[in-house]
Design a protein around this motif. Structure first.
Motif, short mmCIF file in Angstrom:
data_model
loop_
_atom_site.label_atom_id
_atom_site.label_comp_id
_atom_site.label_asym_id
_atom_site.label_seq_id
_atom_site.Cartn_x
_atom_site.Cartn_y
_atom_site.Cartn_z
N SER A 1 44.31 37.33 28.45
CA SER A 1 43.04 37.50 28.45
C SER A 1 42.32 36.54 29.29
N PHE A 2 41.50 36.09 29.80
CA PHE A 2 40.92 35.65 30.20
C PHE A 2 39.65 35.56 30.00
N SER A 3 38.10 34.82 30.28
CA SER A 3 36.90 34.59 29.98
C SER A 3 36.14 35.32 30.83
N LYS A 4 35.21 35.80 30.68
CA LYS A 4 34.43 36.77 31.30
C LYS A 4 35.26 37.17 32.22
N GLN A 5 36.33 38.15 31.29
CA GLN A 5 37.93 38.79 32.62
C GLN A 5 36.91 39.81 33.28
N ALA A 6 36.39 40.67 32.38
CA ALA A 6 35.38 42.44 32.69
C ALA A 6 35.01 42.31 34.26
N LEU A 7 33.97 41.48 33.96
CA LEU A 7 32.97 40.82 35.07
C LEU A 7 33.59 40.17 36.25
N PHE A 8 34.80 38.77 36.13
CA PHE A 8 35.22 38.53 36.74
C PHE A 8 35.75 39.67 38.09
N GLU A 9 36.37 40.70 37.42
CA GLU A 9 37.73 41.54 38.38
C GLU A 9 36.35 42.69 38.71
N GLU A 10 35.71 43.17 38.04
CA GLU A 10 34.53 44.11 38.58
C GLU A 10 34.35 42.72 40.42
N GLY A 11 33.99 42.26 39.51
CA GLY A 11 33.27 40.89 40.99
C GLY A 11 33.93 40.83 42.53
N TRP A 12 35.65 40.71 41.70
CA TRP A 12 36.62 40.81 42.98
C TRP A 12 37.03 42.25 43.73
N GLN A 13 36.82 43.42 42.79
CA GLN A 13 36.27 44.43 43.82
C GLN A 13 35.88 44.59 44.58
N LYS A 14 34.54 44.03 44.02
CA LYS A 14 33.47 44.66 44.55
C LYS A 14 33.21 43.25 46.09
N HIS A 15 33.39 42.46 45.75
CA HIS A 15 33.17 42.00 47.35
C HIS A 15 34.38 41.01 47.84
N TYR A 16 35.45 41.82 47.34
CA TYR A 16 36.66 40.88 48.11
C TYR A 16 37.95 41.46 47.80
N GLY A 17 37.76 43.07 47.70
CA GLY A 17 38.67 44.35 47.29
C GLY A 17 40.14 44.16 47.72
N GLY A 18 40.69 44.24 47.33
CA GLY A 18 42.11 43.77 48.31
C GLY A 18 42.99 42.34 48.37
N MET A 19 41.85 41.45 47.55
CA MET A 19 42.51 40.13 48.15
C MET A 19 43.06 39.46 46.91
N VAL A 20 42.62 39.78 45.68
CA VAL A 20 42.87 39.00 44.82
C VAL A 20 44.14 39.96 44.59
N GLU A 21 45.51 39.18 43.59
CA GLU A 21 46.01 40.01 42.44
C GLU A 21 46.09 38.66 41.78
N ARG A 22 46.17 38.88 39.86
CA ARG A 22 46.84 38.18 39.19
C ARG A 22 48.07 39.03 38.47
N ILE A 23 49.02 37.72 38.28
CA ILE A 23 50.21 38.11 37.49
C ILE A 23 50.18 37.38 35.96
N GLY A 24 50.05 38.51 35.22
CA GLY A 24 49.77 37.28 33.67
C GLY A 24 51.01 37.41 33.45
N PRO A 25 51.15 37.62 31.21
CA PRO A 25 52.54 36.81 31.16
C PRO A 25 53.24 37.68 30.40
N ASP A 26 52.48 39.23 30.82
CA ASP A 26 54.37 40.18 31.11
C ASP A 26 54.81 40.52 32.06
N PHE A 27 54.59 39.95 33.07
CA PHE A 27 54.62 40.17 34.18
C PHE A 27 55.18 39.05 34.77
N GLY A 28 55.36 37.98 33.95
CA GLY A 28 56.20 36.48 34.41
C GLY A 28 54.93 35.61 34.68
N GLY A 29 53.77 35.88 34.04
CA GLY A 29 53.11 34.52 34.78
C GLY A 29 52.82 33.06 34.11
#
Length: 418
Positions: free
Chosen positions: A220-248
């Motif tokens: 997880s990371f700082s302000k995660q819920a706020l950033f993810e909400e914002g990315w979906q609102k403003h940049y829907g479909g543009m941003v993908e994050r791969i965390g440690p469970d999937f090889g990050g």
């Protein structure tokens, strides 16, 4: 409370009491290494509040300092580079600080001297180190500092910020921007994710079919819920994050091929922003005050555990609960300056109190923040209470939060550079 320059400087002021100097053999000497939010602030407050009773030398290699805070806004097109660049002339002319533009390359704690690249040796009674961060060698396999032009980190502002901005703007239509995010702890916990927001803001306008990939070793990371909400609102479909469970957490790069290997899956990318694991700036290690990565300090005054006459501020310190941010460094610098002045002149030393706020911009007028107050305990700087923006806030509040950050920037830079 909305912060502007006047209120910031007013609340930041440290009370001073005139007192005779403790030492009789001339002015005591303070050397400050690093001219950022910690070092410049400490130098200015010691010089200002001692009213010339302490000889202050500030060692900083760059003649113009570009703040890492707000450098993401430059990448996003909300600031120009000149607006985040600051010089040291006022510290010299108005406060009598001896500003030396050179690299500090050695500290002799027994002799109490600092050696500079140019060959000069500076004696000190108190030494303050605020060197920021360096990168851990081998933190991202395939990347080292010689690859920073192909795959910039842009985590030391200035030319690296210019380079990353130019690379983003030159991306081919439908191209891929990848970020290798750093592990904890690191400078500015929301910083990589604000950068993603700013890159997305540019691409939405100039290259809307482009994609952004975050490869992240953290759960997880700082302000995660706020950033993810914002990315979906403003940049829907543009941003993908791969965390440690999937090889990050299992990533390597090839700067020559411009590829990122994520747990065996190779991605060809157009821009790769590699932000490696971090440690204290090199001079702290050379001074022998680190634990291998960071410099442990006493919460009451930011003096190091290794030497009571050496202090470490900001990103380079291991102090407890405060994040590594410009606001934190500035807050720590005032506590340190008060303690150093008291030790050298006999003036009153006030109990240590600390504060921090980190603002982030997600899109135009969509600002969020997180912050806390802290106190000194025998073990560490400990969090007392905190606050954070909430998901679902209305547009007027988010705009006010962004405007508050602009006022804070004006205030802190005035506090640092005079």
């Amino acid at each position: 409370m909305t912060l502007d320059r006047r209120t910031f400087l007013g609340t930041a002021a440290v009370a001073t009491l005139a007192a005779p100097m403790v030492r009789a053999q001339g002015k005591p000497k303070v050397v400050v290494i690093g001219g950022g939010a910690g070092g410049a602030t400490a130098a200015r407050y010691i010089a200002k509040d001692s009213d010339g009773a302490i000889d202050v030398t500030l060692v900083e290699p760059t003649r113009k300092y570009y703040t890492c805070f707000f450098s993401n806004l430059y990448i996003g097109g909300f600031r120009d580079l000149a607006s985040i660049g600051h010089t040291y002339g006022t510290l010299a002319s108005d406060y009598g600080i001896n500003v030396v533009h050179d690299w500090a390359v050695g500290v002799d704690r027994d002799a109490m001297t600092v050696t500079l690249t140019g060959g000069d040796t500076l004696p000190y009674d108190k030494l303050i180190l605020s060197p920021g961060i360096d990168f851990v060698d081998g933190a991202v396999p395939g990347w080292d500092i010689t690859a920073q032009n192909a795959m910039p980190h842009a985590y030391k502002a200035g030319s690296q910020s210019e380079l990353l901005k130019a690379q983003v703007e030159a991306m081919p239509e439908g191209g891929l921007y990848a970020m290798v995010a750093p592990p904890n702890p690191y400078r500015c916990p929301p910083g990589p994710y604000e950068r993603i927001s700013m890159v997305a803001h540019v691409l939405k306008q100039t290259n809307p079919s482009a994609k952004i990939l975050i490869v992240d070793p953290k759960q997880s990371f700082s302000k995660q819920a706020l950033f993810e909400e914002g990315w979906q609102k403003h940049y829907g479909g543009m941003v993908e994050r791969i965390g440690p469970d999937f090889g990050g957490a299992n990533v390597s790069v090839n700067p020559d091929e411009m590829t990122v290997d994520i747990d065996g899956a190779v991605e060809k990318v157009d821009v790769c922003n590699v932000i490696p694991a971090m440690k204290a700036g090199r001079i702290a290690e050379l001074a022998g005050v680190t634990d291998g990565n960071w410099a442990p300090v006493n919460a009451s005054d930011m003096s190091t555990k290794a030497d009571p006459d050496v202090y470490v501020l900001g990103d380079a310190s291991a102090q407890g609960d405060m994040p590594k941010s410009g606001f934190s460094a500035n807050s720590q610098a005032k506590v340190c300056a008060n303690a150093v002045r008291g030790a050298l002149t006999g003036s009153r030393v006030f109990p240590a109190k600390y504060a921090n706020t980190c603002w982030s911009l997600i899109d135009e007028n969509d600002g969020v923040k997180v912050g806390a107050t802290y106190e000194a305990t025998p073990d560490k700087i400990a969090k007392v209470d905190g606050f954070i923006s909430q998901t679902g806030e209305d547009a007027d509040l988010r705009k006010a939060t962004y405007e508050e950050s602009v006022g804070w920037y004006a205030g802190i830079t005035a506090d640092m550079f005079g």
